[in-house]
Design a protein around this motif. Structure first.
Motif, PDB file in Angstrom:
ATOM      1  N   ALA A   1       3.841  14.602   3.751  1.00  0.00           N
ATOM      2  CA  ALA A   1       2.451  14.390   4.157  1.00  0.00           C
ATOM      3  C   ALA A   1       1.506  15.342   3.432  1.00  0.00           C
ATOM      4  O   ALA A   1       0.381  14.961   3.059  1.00  0.00           O
ATOM      5  N   GLU A   2       1.955  16.561   3.204  1.00  0.00           N
ATOM      6  CA  GLU A   2       1.094  17.573   2.582  1.00  0.00           C
ATOM      7  C   GLU A   2       0.881  17.324   1.089  1.00  0.00           C
ATOM      8  O   GLU A   2      -0.018  17.925   0.465  1.00  0.00           O
ATOM      9  N   GLU A   3       1.670  16.429   0.494  1.00  0.00           N
ATOM     10  CA  GLU A   3       1.572  16.148  -0.943  1.00  0.00           C
ATOM     11  C   GLU A   3       0.701  14.935  -1.257  1.00  0.00           C
ATOM     12  O   GLU A   3       0.457  14.637  -2.439  1.00  0.00           O
ATOM     13  N   LEU A   4       0.226  14.241  -0.257  1.00  0.00           N
ATOM     14  CA  LEU A   4      -0.480  12.982  -0.463  1.00  0.00           C
ATOM     15  C   LEU A   4      -1.969  13.192  -0.692  1.00  0.00           C
ATOM     16  O   LEU A   4      -2.540  14.203  -0.272  1.00  0.00           O
TER      17      LEU A   4
ATOM     18  N   LEU B   1       0.826  -1.205   0.000  1.00  0.00           N
ATOM     19  CA  LEU B   1       0.000   0.000   0.000  1.00  0.00           C
ATOM     20  C   LEU B   1       0.860   1.256   0.000  1.00  0.00           C
ATOM     21  O   LEU B   1       0.534   2.253  -0.655  1.00  0.00           O
ATOM     22  N   GLY B   2       1.976   1.211   0.724  1.00  0.00           N
ATOM     23  CA  GLY B   2       2.812   2.396   0.850  1.00  0.00           C
ATOM     24  C   GLY B   2       3.750   2.648  -0.306  1.00  0.00           C
ATOM     25  O   GLY B   2       4.253   3.779  -0.470  1.00  0.00           O
TER      26      GLY B   2
ATOM     27  N   VAL C   1       0.557   5.605   5.960  1.00  0.00           N
ATOM     28  CA  VAL C   1       0.904   6.205   4.671  1.00  0.00           C
ATOM     29  C   VAL C   1       0.792   7.722   4.737  1.00  0.00           C
ATOM     30  O   VAL C   1       1.645   8.449   4.208  1.00  0.00           O
ATOM     31  N   LEU C   2      -0.227   8.206   5.400  1.00  0.00           N
ATOM     32  CA  LEU C   2      -0.479   9.654   5.432  1.00  0.00           C
ATOM     33  C   LEU C   2       0.531  10.428   6.260  1.00  0.00           C
ATOM     34  O   LEU C   2       0.550  11.661   6.222  1.00  0.00           O
ATOM     35  N   LEU C   3       1.409   9.725   6.989  1.00  0.00           N
ATOM     36  CA  LEU C   3       2.525  10.425   7.633  1.00  0.00           C
ATOM     37  C   LEU C   3       3.529  10.899   6.591  1.00  0.00           C
ATOM     38  O   LEU C   3       4.332  11.801   6.858  1.00  0.00           O
ATOM     39  N   GLY C   4       3.491  10.289   5.407  1.00  0.00           N
ATOM     40  CA  GLY C   4       4.444  10.653   4.365  1.00  0.00           C
ATOM     41  C   GLY C   4       5.807  10.048   4.627  1.00  0.00           C
ATOM     42  O   GLY C   4       5.993   9.190   5.485  1.00  0.00           O
ATOM     43  N   ASN C   5       6.803  10.479   3.838  1.00  0.00           N
ATOM     44  CA  ASN C   5       8.196  10.072   3.984  1.00  0.00           C
ATOM     45  C   ASN C   5       8.394   8.602   3.614  1.00  0.00           C
ATOM     46  O   ASN C   5       8.163   8.228   2.481  1.00  0.00           O
TER      47      ASN C   5
ATOM     48  N   ASN D   1       6.852  10.510  12.934  1.00  0.00           N
ATOM     49  CA  ASN D   1       6.655  11.260  11.696  1.00  0.00           C
ATOM     50  C   ASN D   1       6.843  10.416  10.441  1.00  0.00           C
ATOM     51  O   ASN D   1       6.922  10.953   9.340  1.00  0.00           O
ATOM     52  N   GLY D   2       6.950   9.104  10.593  1.00  0.00           N
ATOM     53  CA  GLY D   2       7.014   8.237   9.424  1.00  0.00           C
ATOM     54  C   GLY D   2       8.307   8.304   8.647  1.00  0.00           C
ATOM     55  O   GLY D   2       8.326   7.999   7.450  1.00  0.00           O
TER      56      GLY D   2
END
Length: 312
Positions: free
Chosen positions: A19-22, A10-11, A258-262, A228-229
């Protein structure tokens, strides 16, 4: 294991994004929404990455040897890196810098216990992401004496780090993760499993004060679990425990990861393994299980876990 593999897959399309780009929560799927440029354009939906492949290597090695062998596991990782063993379609499309350096050192003749110190201060999450099979194996086939079983599990969790990520911090994170997984396997709830893992590791580390100090000073297990992932092993562990405490179910948890990003694939993999134990196969969305590539390969391996046979 399906929780780990599905979380990893999934990731994969979202790796390295902030995170802000997802996409929003409801659009996080194996196939990203239209217009989102997935990280690996040529990788099919449902493909696990190095995380899942290395975990399957570990499970197969445990079955071959009826327990953990650092040499055999190191050989398996090198076979994955060079030949694509346990990778989907035999293709290795993602490998950490530290892992690659360590495996090259191993191929050149360095002892496996020393390869993980090629970068002495390396604290990436590349050993943590693959360690879950040790908890499953010890739960099903390990020592019937609980204290001895837990000590052996911690010993093996430390040892599997040494081929690529030898720093003590990586060993402690892997050991704590395995003990929390063990508590979940025994039927404890999320928060209680984390606390039981901490108590057990503190007890074991009474005889290993340097490891106990690393646990208290670096992981800081008495602080709230927040992360923070990222690919930093402590942050990855903290992210997974935070998600385990907060998630309402498997799907909710891996989407949060996933939504943590990175380092989205590894965070969802590490959290997904724990969530898979907590909520069971029935908690994993069927649409994701249907999409998972080469599921039959993992299925045969897991079936053979109880029979003690190796697949390859």
């Amino acid at each position: 294991m399906y929780g780990l593999l599905v979380g990893d897959a999934l990731g994969v399309p979202y790796e390295f994004y902030g995170a802000e780009e997802l996409p929003p929560y409801e659009e996080i799927e194996m196939t990203p929404p239209a217009g989102f440029a997935k990280t690996y354009p040529n990788v099919d939906a449902g493909t696990w990455s190095d995380d899942g492949a290395q975990a399957l290597c570990l499970m197969d090695s445990l079955l071959k040897n009826d327990g953990f062998s650092l040499v055999d596991y190191s050989d398996a990782l090198l076979a994955w890196y060079e030949e694509g063993i346990w990778a989907v379609d035999g293709v290795v499309f993602d490998v950490g810098v530290q892992t690659a350096s360590a495996l090259c050192a191993y191929k050149s003749g360095l002892a496996p216990a020393d390869c993980g110190m090629v970068n002495p201060e390396g604290k990436g999450n590349g050993a943590l992401m693959r360690v879950l099979p040790l908890a499953l194996w010890h739960f099903l086939r390990g020592n019937t004496d609980q204290e001895k079983r837990d000590r052996e599990l911690v010993r093996d969790a430390h040892s599997q780090c040494r081929i690529t990520h030898g720093h003590m911090c990586n060993q402690v994170c892997s050991a704590l993760y395995c003990l929390v997984a063990m508590a979940l396997l025994e039927g404890h709830g999320s928060r209680d499993a984390i606390q039981r893992g901490i108590r057990t590791l503190r007890f074991i580390y009474r005889d290993q004060p340097e490891y106990g100090q690393e646990m208290e000073w670096s992981i800081r297990p008495d602080l709230p679990w927040e992360g923070n992932g990222t690919g930093y092993v402590i942050d990855c562990l903290r992210s997974a425990f935070m998600i385990l405490e907060q998630a309402s179910g498997y799907e909710d948890g891996v989407k949060r990861a996933v939504l943590l990003g990175n380092d989205t694939d590894t965070t969802a993999c590490v959290a997904g393994g724990l969530l898979g134990i907590r909520y069971g196969i029935q908690g994993i969305p069927k649409r994701w299980l249907r999409t998972l590539k080469e599921r039959e390969k993992a299925e045969r391996l897991l079936t053979d876990l109880q029979a003690g046979r190796s697949v390859l």
